[in-house]
Design an enzyme around this catalytic site. Sequence first.
Site, PDB file in Angstrom:
ATOM      1  N   GLU A  31       0.633  -2.326  -5.404  1.00 44.92           N
ATOM      2  CA  GLU A  31       1.013  -3.125  -6.575  1.00 44.92           C
ATOM      3  C   GLU A  31       1.289  -4.571  -6.181  1.00 44.92           C
ATOM      4  OE1 GLU A  31       0.316  -1.900  -9.317  1.00 44.92           O
ATOM      5  OE2 GLU A  31       0.351   0.245  -8.911  1.00 44.92           O
TER       6      GLU A  31
ATOM      7  N   HIS B 133      -1.896  -6.269  -6.377  1.00 48.06           N
ATOM      8  CA  HIS B 133      -2.230  -6.743  -7.727  1.00 48.06           C
ATOM      9  C   HIS B 133      -1.530  -8.070  -8.022  1.00 48.06           C
ATOM     10  CE1 HIS B 133      -4.685  -3.482  -9.112  1.00 48.06           C
ATOM     11  NE2 HIS B 133      -3.736  -2.572  -8.942  1.00 48.06           N
TER      12      HIS B 133
END
Length: 137
Positions: A68, A71
């Site tokens: 994450e 991202h």
Amino acid sequence: MEENAAHLVRKYKTNCPFEIAEALGIHIRYMDLGKSTKGLYYKKLRRRFIIINEGLSDQWQRFVCAHELGHDRLHKGINRFFLEEHSYFWPGKLERQANYFAITLLTAGQEQRIGETTEAFAKRTGIPPEMYYFFDY
């Protein structure tokens, strides 16, 4: 991607995704996300969040945090879910990039030893077995 991960490791003197996220001001939360969602990243009102499925093992929580974080670093402005794959289809381009970023970050400063298999190296560096094939990305 390699340079992005390497920059974070140099700047924060760690490859721990939890420490890096904290230093970047990203809030980490743990929630029950069901059986298929491992984690997600989103931004709301200029605050960034990584949500990690609380039912995951420590190894998976670490990987999902790094994924994450990928991202956040690579896909600014895009909220993506990291869904468990139960098919023969590869995840989309953004998911593959985030997986590769996570592996790059988590293996930073580690070298594959002479005679060590990719699987043994991945295991030693805490990469979940399901992610071994991303070493060939």
